[in-house]
Motif scaffolding. Sequence first.
Motif, PDB file in Angstrom:
ATOM      1  N   MET A 100      34.820  37.255  45.914  1.00  0.00           N
ATOM      2  CA  MET A 100      34.282  38.373  46.681  1.00  0.00           C
ATOM      3  C   MET A 100      33.280  39.196  45.872  1.00  0.00           C
ATOM      4  SD  MET A 100      37.824  39.639  48.506  1.00  0.00           S
ATOM      5  CE  MET A 100      37.038  40.752  49.684  1.00  0.00           C
ATOM      6  N   SER A 109      37.459  40.890  55.307  1.00  0.00           N
ATOM      7  CA  SER A 109      37.001  40.094  54.156  1.00  0.00           C
ATOM      8  C   SER A 109      36.079  38.949  54.544  1.00  0.00           C
ATOM      9  CB  SER A 109      38.187  39.547  53.339  1.00  0.00           C
ATOM     10  OG  SER A 109      38.914  40.596  52.745  1.00  0.00           O
ATOM     11  N   TYR A 120      38.784  32.314  48.454  1.00  0.00           N
ATOM     12  CA  TYR A 120      39.815  33.326  48.224  1.00  0.00           C
ATOM     13  C   TYR A 120      40.940  32.747  47.369  1.00  0.00           C
ATOM     14  CZ  TYR A 120      37.375  35.482  52.159  1.00  0.00           C
ATOM     15  OH  TYR A 120      36.418  36.001  52.983  1.00  0.00           O
ATOM     16  N   VAL A 240      42.038  45.178  48.108  1.00  0.00           N
ATOM     17  CA  VAL A 240      41.137  44.435  47.227  1.00  0.00           C
ATOM     18  C   VAL A 240      41.166  45.037  45.821  1.00  0.00           C
ATOM     19  CG1 VAL A 240      38.722  43.838  46.794  1.00  0.00           C
ATOM     20  CG2 VAL A 240      39.645  43.686  49.110  1.00  0.00           C
TER      21      VAL A 240
END
Length: 443
Positions: A100, A109, A120, A240
């Motif tokens: 990310m 996301s 991920y 996050v």
Amino acid sequence: MNPLATQLTAAVARADLANRHGRLTAFNGLVIESSGPDAHLGELCEVIPAQGRQPVQAEVVGFRNNRVLLMPYGNVQGISADSLVRATGRSLSIPVGDGMLGRVVDAFSAPLDQGPPISYDARYPLYREPLNPLDRAEIDQILETGVRAIDALLTMGVGQRVGVFAGSGVGKSTLLGMLAKQVRADVTVLCLVGERGREVGDFLRNSLGEQGLKRSVVMVATADQPALVRTHAVHAAHAVAEYFRDQGKSVLLILDSMTRFAMAQREIGLAVGEPPTFRGYTPSVFGQLPKLLERCGRVRGSGAISAIYSVLVEGDDMNEPVTDHMRAILDGHIILQRDLAARGHHPAIDPLHSASRLMSQLVPAAEMEVVAEVKRQLATYAGSRDLIELGAHQRGANASLDRAVDLKPGLDKVLCQAASDNSSRAEAIARLRNALASTGAPA
């Protein structure tokens, strides 16, 4: 029984062997009411619209008269009376990962920047259990921001939570961009909530820049999205940040703005029947704020989340409910003044009404003396500013005021800073010492 059979038996025991369904009974534009399913608060459900359309995700937000209240995350075009509501059996979580970094994503996301798919590493819950207070580590390390007025007069620590309070058009976004680019952290998580779509692109290009984006995750929920998506983005940004903190990294979380989060939460609360309080804010708003802020900090044996929350002060009223509540639960507040911005003083930080609650335990006594002297001179000038501007001040009548008048231009020059200017904390302290010594003032 062999280990494989044991695992299979346990999996069967945990499995939901019955589909849980309900029927849509009412929809008022914000809240879906359904008869069933047997779902719990916070559970994710799917509303099945007319044939050929994708299911709409909705979260259970309350119950009323044996009806389940849900708020949709997406476009509800195509739903109708008697549409099927299906419980998924899971609460909300979001995918997180190192992939990310350098990306702009939505509240779930998913990439918004037209880049390649994101890889991920894990899923993190949207609503995490609060930290044990005794698991928190002491905040004893200075966090350098590159902004002289903050580093010298409002020193922050790694793991501290600070608010930037400002009315509209005072330079809040510019200051947040400076902090996002210049703060010395491993990772920056930037959450833009309730912004106009045009402002998002402007902030990324002009305030954050290409270099700032490389070590950042930018999460966006614009003003046209449902209230539940806007609140979801705020919780997701904290998740996050927690992921990177659990990797042992020092994380800077910047959230703009908590006022828009509070407005979205108020919209949800009113829709499900909560009683309004002062200025229409519901009790859940003030219950959510400390839960969010307590997710940040420094953790023993792990990393740290240092948080900067912007607060849009409605009508420049520092006593309005969200502003007052945030100021009470944060570890410091940075107040931007409109009259400073009007005089071209940027960033328009008012050091006399701002504070860092941890500064005294982070800064050596010798530097605290410099800070106290600077604030003393600024306060002396501010107390007689009207007389000075009217020309009623006569030199020789008040020696301390004469000194403050002499020092003011030099101090202002140190505390003013262009958005592209990056200054170390040591340099900021040295420049303040020199400004104080320029007329023989003790440093």
